[in-house]
Structure formats: structure tokens, C-alpha cells
Scaffold this motif. Structure first.
Motif, PDB file in Angstrom:
ATOM      1  N   GLU A 374       0.848  -1.188   0.000  1.00 47.27           N
ATOM      2  CA  GLU A 374       0.000   0.000   0.000  1.00 47.27           C
ATOM      3  C   GLU A 374       0.880   1.233   0.000  1.00 47.27           C
ATOM      4  N   TYR A 375       0.586   2.156  -0.907  1.00 49.11           N
ATOM      5  CA  TYR A 375       1.393   3.360  -1.068  1.00 49.11           C
ATOM      6  C   TYR A 375       0.602   4.571  -0.593  1.00 49.11           C
ATOM      7  N   PHE A 376       1.343   5.647  -0.317  1.00 48.38           N
ATOM      8  CA  PHE A 376       0.704   6.887   0.094  1.00 48.38           C
ATOM      9  C   PHE A 376      -0.119   7.451  -1.059  1.00 48.38           C
ATOM     10  N   LYS A 377      -1.324   7.935  -0.730  1.00 54.45           N
ATOM     11  CA  LYS A 377      -2.214   8.564  -1.691  1.00 54.45           C
ATOM     12  C   LYS A 377      -2.376  10.035  -1.351  1.00 54.45           C
ATOM     13  N   ALA A 378      -3.047  10.746  -2.270  1.00 55.25           N
ATOM     14  CA  ALA A 378      -3.234  12.179  -2.051  1.00 55.25           C
ATOM     15  C   ALA A 378      -4.093  12.443  -0.821  1.00 55.25           C
ATOM     16  N   GLN A 379      -5.020  11.535  -0.511  1.00 54.59           N
ATOM     17  CA  GLN A 379      -5.890  11.737   0.638  1.00 54.59           C
ATOM     18  C   GLN A 379      -5.153  11.597   1.967  1.00 54.59           C
ATOM     19  N   ASP A 380      -3.949  11.022   1.946  1.00 56.54           N
ATOM     20  CA  ASP A 380      -3.174  10.855   3.181  1.00 56.54           C
ATOM     21  C   ASP A 380      -2.412  12.111   3.564  1.00 56.54           C
ATOM     22  N   LEU A 381      -2.352  13.090   2.655  1.00 59.35           N
ATOM     23  CA  LEU A 381      -1.585  14.311   2.901  1.00 59.35           C
ATOM     24  C   LEU A 381      -2.543  15.468   3.117  1.00 59.35           C
ATOM     25  N   PHE A 382      -2.436  16.145   4.250  1.00 59.97           N
ATOM     26  CA  PHE A 382      -3.211  17.335   4.567  1.00 59.97           C
ATOM     27  C   PHE A 382      -2.505  18.050   5.715  1.00 59.97           C
ATOM     28  N   VAL A 383      -2.872  19.284   5.928  1.00 60.53           N
ATOM     29  CA  VAL A 383      -2.244  20.083   6.982  1.00 60.53           C
ATOM     30  C   VAL A 383      -2.599  19.485   8.338  1.00 60.53           C
ATOM     31  N   GLY A 384      -1.567  19.152   9.095  1.00 61.99           N
ATOM     32  CA  GLY A 384      -1.747  18.509  10.375  1.00 61.99           C
ATOM     33  C   GLY A 384      -1.504  17.010  10.343  1.00 61.99           C
ATOM     34  N   ALA A 385      -1.288  16.438   9.168  1.00 61.90           N
ATOM     35  CA  ALA A 385      -1.052  14.996   9.063  1.00 61.90           C
ATOM     36  C   ALA A 385       0.381  14.667   9.447  1.00 61.90           C
ATOM     37  N   ARG A 386       0.573  13.473   9.981  1.00 59.10           N
ATOM     38  CA  ARG A 386       1.897  12.950  10.318  1.00 59.10           C
ATOM     39  C   ARG A 386       2.171  11.754   9.402  1.00 59.10           C
ATOM     40  N   VAL A 387       3.254  11.836   8.647  1.00 59.82           N
ATOM     41  CA  VAL A 387       3.598  10.796   7.688  1.00 59.82           C
ATOM     42  C   VAL A 387       5.037  10.368   7.936  1.00 59.82           C
ATOM     43  N   CYS A 388       5.310   9.161   7.496  1.00 61.94           N
ATOM     44  CA  CYS A 388       6.652   8.596   7.644  1.00 61.94           C
ATOM     45  C   CYS A 388       7.130   8.158   6.276  1.00 61.94           C
ATOM     46  N   PHE A 389       8.209   8.793   5.782  1.00 65.98           N
ATOM     47  CA  PHE A 389       8.808   8.463   4.500  1.00 65.98           C
ATOM     48  C   PHE A 389      10.166   7.828   4.740  1.00 65.98           C
ATOM     49  N   HIS A 390      10.231   6.518   4.529  1.00 65.79           N
ATOM     50  CA  HIS A 390      11.490   5.788   4.648  1.00 65.79           C
ATOM     51  C   HIS A 390      12.174   6.049   5.989  1.00 65.79           C
ATOM     52  N   GLY A 391      11.380   5.995   7.054  1.00 66.97           N
ATOM     53  CA  GLY A 391      11.930   6.140   8.395  1.00 66.97           C
ATOM     54  C   GLY A 391      12.014   7.565   8.896  1.00 66.97           C
ATOM     55  N   HIS A 392      11.695   8.561   8.094  1.00 66.08           N
ATOM     56  CA  HIS A 392      11.712   9.969   8.515  1.00 66.08           C
ATOM     57  C   HIS A 392      10.278  10.405   8.771  1.00 66.08           C
ATOM     58  N   ASN A 393      10.013  10.896   9.967  1.00 64.37           N
ATOM     59  CA  ASN A 393       8.676  11.331  10.353  1.00 64.37           C
ATOM     60  C   ASN A 393       8.523  12.825  10.073  1.00 64.37           C
ATOM     61  N   PHE A 394       7.420  13.175   9.401  1.00 59.92           N
ATOM     62  CA  PHE A 394       7.156  14.557   9.026  1.00 59.92           C
ATOM     63  C   PHE A 394       5.803  14.984   9.576  1.00 59.92           C
ATOM     64  N   LEU A 395       5.719  16.266   9.921  1.00 53.88           N
ATOM     65  CA  LEU A 395       4.455  16.906  10.289  1.00 53.88           C
ATOM     66  C   LEU A 395       4.166  17.984   9.255  1.00 53.88           C
ATOM     67  N   LEU A 396       3.024  17.861   8.589  1.00 49.23           N
ATOM     68  CA  LEU A 396       2.636  18.827   7.562  1.00 49.23           C
ATOM     69  C   LEU A 396       1.990  20.018   8.255  1.00 49.23           C
ATOM     70  N   VAL A 397       2.623  21.188   8.127  1.00 46.89           N
ATOM     71  CA  VAL A 397       2.184  22.366   8.873  1.00 46.89           C
ATOM     72  C   VAL A 397       1.499  23.408   7.999  1.00 46.89           C
ATOM     73  N   ASP A 398       1.620  23.330   6.665  1.00 45.72           N
ATOM     74  CA  ASP A 398       1.009  24.340   5.811  1.00 45.72           C
ATOM     75  C   ASP A 398       0.908  23.796   4.394  1.00 45.72           C
ATOM     76  N   ALA A 399       0.163  24.501   3.570  1.00 44.41           N
ATOM     77  CA  ALA A 399      -0.006  24.137   2.161  1.00 44.41           C
ATOM     78  C   ALA A 399      -0.116  25.414   1.349  1.00 44.41           C
ATOM     79  N   ASP A 400       0.264  25.344   0.086  1.00 48.04           N
ATOM     80  CA  ASP A 400       0.166  26.541  -0.761  1.00 48.04           C
ATOM     81  C   ASP A 400      -1.277  26.763  -1.205  1.00 48.04           C
ATOM     82  N   GLU A 401      -1.512  27.921  -1.808  1.00 48.19           N
ATOM     83  CA  GLU A 401      -2.864  28.300  -2.188  1.00 48.19           C
ATOM     84  C   GLU A 401      -3.444  27.366  -3.238  1.00 48.19           C
ATOM     85  N   TYR A 402      -2.617  26.910  -4.186  1.00 50.15           N
ATOM     86  CA  TYR A 402      -3.116  26.010  -5.223  1.00 50.15           C
ATOM     87  C   TYR A 402      -3.615  24.701  -4.615  1.00 50.15           C
TER      88      TYR A 402
END
Length: 617
Positions: A374-402
Motif C-alpha cells: 500500500e502506497y501513500f495517496k493524495a488523501q493521506d496528505l493534509f495540513v496537520g497529518a503525520r507521515v513517515c517516509f522511509h523512516g523519517h517522520n514529518f508533520l505537515l504544517v502548511d499548504a500553498d494556495e493552489y
């Protein structure tokens, strides 16, 4: 010796006659003279020697009846009751044909052939033609059954109920029965009489529509066939004509054996999972198929990049990595992800490419397995989401206007950008406390301005819902109920983006655009309505996104909502009025330097409360 004539006696035969005319025996036919009056009488209407005249009255003597023509004499004359000499019967089948032509009853049948080697039931389809009460039967021959595929199991004809029976002599089974014969049948003057009672004829009983129903067993020339089911037209016919409502089918098909589960060997680790899976599909190796339709629909088209960009930071305890800013880009055309790091001075990090573009598997999955990952989809990414890419944990804090606009336009795919879903979820939590929540919002607005700051709004929703909403859902509510102040838009930034886009597309028709705008300004006042300016720009195929064009036209409006078109064109003219301060976005790491077009600062909370609890009386 002749006797002497007495006085007053004369031998003249014409004495006493009054008619001495002669009939015309000759005439012309097609301009040819010929004899046309062979049967005409002689002088005075007397027959010629040897001639027999046709009597004027055939049966009745002269003086009886009317001398008028038959069509006048027998007009409106009716006979009480006569027994016809030829009692022919008339069978009317035209009405049935006209009413039911093309109407066919269809039954699904089964015949258990006792002579079959394996005693397997044979599936049949029976057709009953309502136009003439005939029946035909077709057999459904399964694939690889070993049977010959014949056109028909029973050709179309009336089906007798008690067949087979003994053989009949020729002429026994006929539609009509000859009673006796008069004269020569071969000649033209032969006569025959039909028996309307059909004495001695054989009467056969055939299957009718009333004999057919689900569960019935019919005799098809000695073969017992069970009617198991029928189609919808047949059900409606029996429901309307015969009042039958029960159409429970008779089970006749044995359930097919379960298909063996197709298993694949586990992934070996060489190449991609899709490539390894294709090698198990057939002997001829093929590359994994790509979704070209999705690629063509979601590839970059003009200003539509179809790339979702998020600002993220690392979730780590390291003080060095806490301040690192990264740009996560999701490409909708092929579901790939790339990560770039924003360059910061004196941070010790060079920045640049952090993660190569490609699909990323979700963590916690077994590597060597048969099932696809199972791979990451567009619905898994949003402001406030926590994702892990190859062992690196990220917190999405903002998004551009588009990204925010794209997710709101496709709210059916992104629930965090669907205002209706968010309001429904918020209503379930806050409805029991409606009065209390109204008081909390009123307390946050002591000056009664009917607006509150976005940070205060966010903190209030968090305290009410106990952090049940993500940051992206908060932003969606804020953008929906926010105060949109166009004056706070960065005109410098918008014009820079527009000029850069016009320059890339080599648009230089500024003089023609100004001339057309001036032509439509009938009053020569220097302003035009917003809609007229937009239509003219569209006619020139101005290479600008519709949102950017709308924003620019709004900025150049005066107090009367009229666009000052000359200032608008001068601002777009990159030849004469270039904006050198603007720096193009060459890659993802430049995104954070750009000033956003619009950010929510104040929220109109009264419409939100009305949507949640209804208008307060």
C-alpha cells in the motif's frame, strides 16, 4: 286443293303488327366491321328460324314482380333465415396475430436426460409465440461439453400434449372435412361439400399459454421438461392476464465449484513489485501497465500544475533537525512524491533534494509478501497529518494556495476540505451545548463586531471539540467563513506572476487589447464593468488562470465596482512596465519565500452558528 278464302280472310302475316324494325347485326369493334348481333331477333322482335332467345324473366312469368333493375328492386330488402348450401367455417387468426405479433413468452427449462452417460441436466429455453400459439425450444450448450451445437432442440410448431401417438393415414388430420363430392373434382364444374361438424376428424389438444407456469412439467414428444423460471415480460403477462403473483424459481443449476484462489509467489526484492507480479501472469514478460488516462488528465496543463505542495518539518528530538523546513510535493499524474529541503543560512544544512521522486510505501508493511504493498495517496496528505517516509517522520504544517483550492474544488475526494462533512461532524459534537457555545463565541467578541480573530476561533473550536479536528479542517472552516478583504492581497505579487506567465507565452497584444476595451467604453469614461473586461480578456486568450484574472480585475476596480482598464493593461504590460523584483519559482525550495495570495485573519462566526444550530429567534 286449296280451299277458297272466306270473305274477310287474308294471308298477309303483317296484319295486326305494330313493330317492323330490324335488329342491327353488324357493327364495329376496334374500327373493324364484324357480326355483333348473333343473338338478336329478326323483324319486329321475332326470333329467326332456329334461334332461341334468352327469356326476359328466368323463373317468374311475365307480369309478376317488378320491372325495375335488380339493384333498385332489391334495395333495402333483407332475407329472416336461410340454411346455406355450403356451410363453410371461417377461422379468424388475423386478430390474434395483430394483437400479439412480436410477443414471446420465455421460460428457462431443464431436461434430465436418462440416456445421458453422466445424467447431467440439460438447460433449455422455451419460447411461446402468442401470435399463433406455437413453441420452439433451444438448448444452451455449455463450453467443452462434448455435445454438438444444433440450431434448435424443437423447431417452431404447435406442441401436442399427448405426443407421440400412433401414425395417421394421409388426410386424417385436416383443417376441413369433406362430406361428399358431386361431379368431377378435376373439372371446372366439380362440387364438394364440407362438414362443419368435422365428423370423424381427429381432434388434437395442444399446449396453450394457460398450461405453462413455473414448476409445471410438459411433455415434449416423450421428454419430460420442467419449467423452472421465466423472464420479466412473461411474469408481467401472467400477472396481468391470469392474476398469478408467485414466480418463485425452481432451483435447477448446481452451484459452480469455487474457483481456486490464485496465489502468487512472494516478492523477491529485485525490481519493483509490479514488475515481479507481471512475470507471474504469463510466459511472455510484459512491463507493468501504466494509467495513461490518469496521466493525461492530471498532467500539467497551463497554470494547472496538478501538484499538491505542503510545508513540513521533521518530528525529532534533535535540536539541529527541529528547524529544518521541507517541501513535500505530491504529483497527481502518477502518485509520486518528492521532498526538497529549504535552504537556511547558518543552519549547517545545504538544502536541495531530500528525497528522489517516486512512490512511497506506507510504513509497517512486510517486505517479502505476495500481496501488493500500500502506497501513500493524495488523501493521506493534509495540513496537520503525520507521515513517515522511509523512516523519517514529518508533520505537515502548511499548504500553498493552489493545494488548498484544488482540495476544496475536489471536496468529494478530500474529506478534510469538504465543508459539509466538517459541519456535520461538528454539529454532532456541539448540538447538545448550543446555548453554551453561542455564549462562548459572544464572549470572544466583546465589541460585538460579529467577527473574531482566526487564532481565537481556532482555539475556541479546539477547546470545544477536544482536538477532534485537524488543522486542515480548521483552515477549511476559516476559509469558508473568513472575511475576504481584497485590499490585503499583494498586488505586486499578482502582477509579477501574471507578467511572468504572459512572458512565457509570448503575449504582446497589449495595444490591441487596450483598443478593444476603449471601443467598448461608449461613454469614454475610462472604466468598464468587471464582466465586460473579463469577456474581452477571454476573447484575446489571455494565458492567465481564471482565479488570477478575477483577482487582478477586482484590484483595479474603483468605488463603483468599475474596472479601470488602462491601469489594468499597463500593469500586465511586461514590455513597458516590467517588475524586476519578482523571482520565479524554479523549484520546490523557493515556494516558502513567496507571499501567499490570501490568508484568513478574521472569521464571521454568526453564519457558522446559524448553519450549526439554525437561526436564533
Amino acid at each position: 286443293m286449296a280451299l277458297p278464302l272466306l270473305p274477310g280472310v287474308s294471308r298477309d302475316r303483317n296484319i295486326g303488327k305494330e313493330k317492323f324494325h330490324k335488329s342491327q347485326h353488324w357493327g364495329f369493334c376496334n374500327n373493324v366491321a364484324m357480326l355483333v348481333g348473333e343473338n338478336k331477333p329478326g323483324v319486329g322482335g321475332k326470333p329467326l328460324p332456329g334461334q332461341k332467345l334468352t327469356p326476359k324473366y328466368s323463373v317468374f312469368p311475365e307480369g309478376i314482380g317488378s320491372d325495375a333493375p335488380a339493384w333498385i328492386a332489391f334495395d333495402k330488402q333483407i332475407l329472416d333465415s336461410m340454411t346455406p348450401f355450403r356451410p363453410y367455417e371461417r377461422i379468424d387468426t388475423l386478430k390474434q396475430f395483430l394483437e400479439h405479433d412480436g410477443h414471446v413468452l420465455r421460460f428457462f427449462c431443464v431436461w434430465d436426460d436418462p440416456e445421458s452417460m453422466f445424467h447431467d441436466p440439460r438447460e433449455l429455453v422455451l419460447h411461446y409465440y402468442l401470435s399463433d400459439d406455437t413453441i420452439d425450444i433451444k438448448e444452451i450448450v455449455p463450453v467443452n461439453s462434448g455435445r454438438d451445437a444444433v440450431p434448435l432442440f424443437l423447431r417452431r410448431d404447435k406442441l401436442p400434449k399427448h405426443a407421440p401417438m400412433g401414425l395417421y393415414q394421409p388426410g386424417t388430420i385436416t383443417d376441413r372435412t369433406v362430406l361428399n363430392v358431386l361431379g368431377n373434382l378435376a373439372g371446372n364444374k366439380g362440387r364438394y361439400i364440407l362438414d362443419n361438424r368435422k365428423t370423424g376428424a381427429v381432434h388434437q389438444e395442444f399446449y396453450k399459454d394457460s398450461d405453462l407456469k413455473i414448476g409445471a412439467v410438459i411433455n415434449v414428444w416423450g421428454r419430460k421438461i420442467i419449467l423452472c423460471d421465466c423472464d420479466e415480460f412473461t411474469k408481467e403477462y401472467y400477472r396481468t392476464k391470469h392474476g398469478i403473483e408467485d414466480f418463485t424459481p425452481v432451483p435447477y443449476k448446481t452451484p459452480p465449484p469455487p474457483k481456486p484462489e490464485k496465489t502468487f509467489p512472494p516478492y523477491t526484492g529485485f525490481g519493483s513489485e509490479e514488475d515481479s507480479l507481471c512475470s507471474c501472469m504469463g510466459l511472455i514478460l510484459k512491463p507493468p501497465a501504466k494509467d495513461f488516462k490518469k496521466f493525461l488528465e492530471k498532467d500539467r496543463i497551463g497554470m494547472e500544475s496538478n501538484i499538491l505542495r505542503f510545508l513540513a518539518k521533521l518530528i525529532t528530538d534533535s535540536p539541529i533537525d527541529k528547524d529544518r523546513k521541507l517541501i513535500i510535493s505530491y504529483f497527481l499524474s502518477d502518485d509520486t512524491i518528492s521532498v526538497f529541503e529549504h535552504v537556511q543560512r547558518n543552519s549547517g544544512m545545504h538544502g536541495g533534494k531530500f528525497l528522489e521522486r517516486g512512490r512511497i510505501k506506507k510504513p509497517g508493511q512486510e517486505l517479502f509478501k505476495s500481496e501488493p504493498s500500500e502506497y501513500f495517496k493524495a488523501q493521506d496528505l493534509f495540513v496537520g497529518a503525520r507521515v513517515c517516509f522511509h523512516g523519517h517522520n514529518f508533520l505537515l504544517v502548511d499548504a500553498d494556495e493552489y493545494t488548498l483550492n484544488y482540495m476544496e474544488k475536489h471536496a468529494n475526494e478530500f474529506s478534510v476540505a469538504d465543508v459539509g462533512v466538517i459541519l456535520k461532524k461538528l454539529k454532532v459534537i456541539t448540538e447538545p451545548r448550543s446555548r453554551e457555545i453561542r455564549q462562548l463565541f459572544a464572549a470572544t467578541d466583546p465589541d460585538h463586531n460579529k467577527v473574531i480573530e482566526y487564532d481565537a476561533f481556532r482555539n475556541l473550536i479546539v477547546s470545544i471539540t477536544d482536538e477532534a479536528f485537524s488543522d486542515h479542517e480548521m483552515m477549511t472552516l476559516g476559509r469558508y467563513y473568513g472575511v475576504k478583504d481584497e485590499c490585503e492581497m499583494d498586488l505586486h505579487y499578482l502582477l509579477a506572476v501574471a507578467q511572468e506567465q504572459l512572458k512565457k507565452n509570448r503575449f504582446e497584444n497589449f495595444e490591441q487589447l487596450t483598443a478593444v476595451l476603449q471601443y467598448n467604453d461608449c461613454e469614454k469614461c475610462g472604466v468598464l464593468p468587471h464582466k465586460v473586461c473579463r469577456t474581452i480578456c477571454k476573447s484575446f486568450k489571455l494565458p492567465l488562470a481564471d482565479d488570477d484574472l478575477q483577482a487582478l480585475l477586482t484590484i483595479f476596480e474603483d468605488d463603483n465596482k468599475q474596472v479601470e482598464y488602462e491601469k489594468f493593461v499597463d500593469g500586465l504590460n511586461w514590455r513597458e512596465n516590467p517588475i524586476p523584483v519578482f523571482q520565479t519559482i524554479k523549484n520546490e525550495d523557493d515556494w516558502t519565500r513567496q507571499t501567499p495570495v490570501f490568508r484568513v485573519k478574521e472569521i464571521k462566526y454568526l453564519p457558522l452558528l446559524d448553519d450549526l444550530f439554525g437561526k436564533e429567534e
